[in-house]
Design a protein around this motif. Structure first.
Motif, PDB file in Angstrom:
ATOM      1  N   SER A  58       0.727  -1.117   0.068  1.00 30.97           N
ATOM      2  CA  SER A  58       0.194   0.188  -0.015  1.00 30.97           C
ATOM      3  C   SER A  58       0.775   1.294   0.036  1.00 30.97           C
ATOM      4  CB  SER A  58      -0.843   0.043   1.257  1.00 30.97           C
ATOM      5  OG  SER A  58      -0.243   0.099   2.491  1.00 30.97           O
ATOM      6  N   ARG A  66      -5.174   3.446  -4.317  1.00 31.17           N
ATOM      7  CA  ARG A  66      -5.443   2.459  -3.177  1.00 31.17           C
ATOM      8  C   ARG A  66      -6.871   2.437  -3.006  1.00 31.17           C
ATOM      9  NH1 ARG A  66      -1.028   4.977  -0.626  1.00 31.17           N
ATOM     10  NH2 ARG A  66      -2.338   6.858   0.424  1.00 31.17           N
ATOM     11  N   SER A  70      -8.651  -0.933  -3.165  1.00 34.24           N
ATOM     12  CA  SER A  70      -9.787  -1.327  -1.927  1.00 34.24           C
ATOM     13  C   SER A  70     -11.019  -1.721  -2.493  1.00 34.24           C
ATOM     14  CB  SER A  70      -9.869  -0.037  -1.120  1.00 34.24           C
ATOM     15  OG  SER A  70     -10.640  -0.396   0.012  1.00 34.24           O
ATOM     16  N   ASP A 138       3.857  -7.352   2.975  1.00 34.27           N
ATOM     17  CA  ASP A 138       2.986  -6.750   2.131  1.00 34.27           C
ATOM     18  C   ASP A 138       3.770  -6.607   0.743  1.00 34.27           C
ATOM     19  OD1 ASP A 138       4.921  -5.187   2.979  1.00 34.27           O
ATOM     20  OD2 ASP A 138       3.481  -3.442   3.894  1.00 34.27           O
ATOM     21  N   ILE A 149      -3.674  -2.568   2.018  1.00 38.39           N
ATOM     22  CA  ILE A 149      -4.369  -1.594   1.096  1.00 38.39           C
ATOM     23  C   ILE A 149      -5.857  -1.397   2.044  1.00 38.39           C
ATOM     24  CG2 ILE A 149      -5.744  -1.335  -0.986  1.00 38.39           C
ATOM     25  CD1 ILE A 149      -3.580  -2.500  -2.209  1.00 38.39           C
ATOM     26  N   LYS A 152      -5.093   0.581   5.253  1.00 33.19           N
ATOM     27  CA  LYS A 152      -4.933   2.124   5.045  1.00 33.19           C
ATOM     28  C   LYS A 152      -5.604   3.071   4.473  1.00 33.19           C
ATOM     29  CE  LYS A 152      -1.088   4.829   3.294  1.00 33.19           C
ATOM     30  NZ  LYS A 152      -1.075   5.625   4.375  1.00 33.19           N
TER      31      LYS A 152
END
Length: 208
Positions: A58, A66, A70, A138, A149, A152
């Motif tokens: 991410s 992102r 997502s 990650d 992701i 975050k």
């Protein structure tokens, strides 16, 4: 000089799928190094054989990427979960404990029942479910990257909402990390109810 090969982000998943593990959970958390806001964890289960090449760490994709990823992850996942580790949990225990327990909250909510956990980092709690800890997971695992992701995006949006309440600290851009603007505001205005008072905030003054 030749470019280094791209990491195989499905290496661990493929091996586990071949061993008969169908419900593999990728786990990651964000916000451990922040001075304010909760720590946030996410867990993701994908169908065996799923490959989404654009999913990666991410921290190396743009904010807009992102957000789009997502949405794609949530659509493609068999199950996903996002949980918060509260300021109170961080204060009462410590940030490491809060991070690990928040990941476990995601596991506890998973359906179907997890069969194997891929955990970012080098530590996890005692678990009856078999797991592997992956340093820089990650980068090395698509499932962990997907969790990073989700976590975050969720946490960044939360900190931007809190920014509206306390705009002086710059949470709309630093999302709680110790940037110069954040540290300067702490010295000038003191800490808020969203700050982690067990961390070194550079001030003893509570905001009135």
């Amino acid at each position: 000089m030749e470019k280094s090969a791209k990491p195989d982000r499905l290496k661990f998943e493929r091996r586990l799928w071949s061993e008969g593990y169908n419900h593999i959970v990728g786990l990651d958390e964000v916000g451990r190094g922040c001075l304010a806001g909760p720590v946030v964890a996410a867990g993701v289960i994908f169908e065996p054989g799923t490959d989404i090449p654009e999913i990666r760490d991410s921290k190396v994709v743009t904010e807009q990427e992102r957000i789009l990823l997502s949405k794609k992850i949530k659509n493609k996942a068999v199950f996903w979960s996002i949980k918060e580790g509260s300021i109170q949990e961080i204060k009462e225990f410590n940030i490491l404990w809060a991070s690990l327990q928040t990941m476990q909250k995601c596991v506890d909510e998973m359906h179907p029942n997890p069969e194997y956990l891929l955990v970012d980092g080098n530590r996890y709690i005692n678990s009856l479910i078999p797991y592997t800890c992956l340093v820089k997971g990650d980068v090395r695992s698509m499932s962990i990257a997907a969790a990073s992701i989700l976590a975050k995006v969720y946490r960044d949006e939360l900190m931007k909402e809190l920014h509206n309440e306390y705009p002086e600290y710059g949470w709309d851009t630093n999302v709680g990390y110790p940037t110069p603007i954040h540290k300067k505001a702490l010295k000038e205005f003191g800490y808020t109810k969203y700050h982690r008072t067990t961390f070194n905030l550079g001030t003893q003054k509570k905001r009135s």
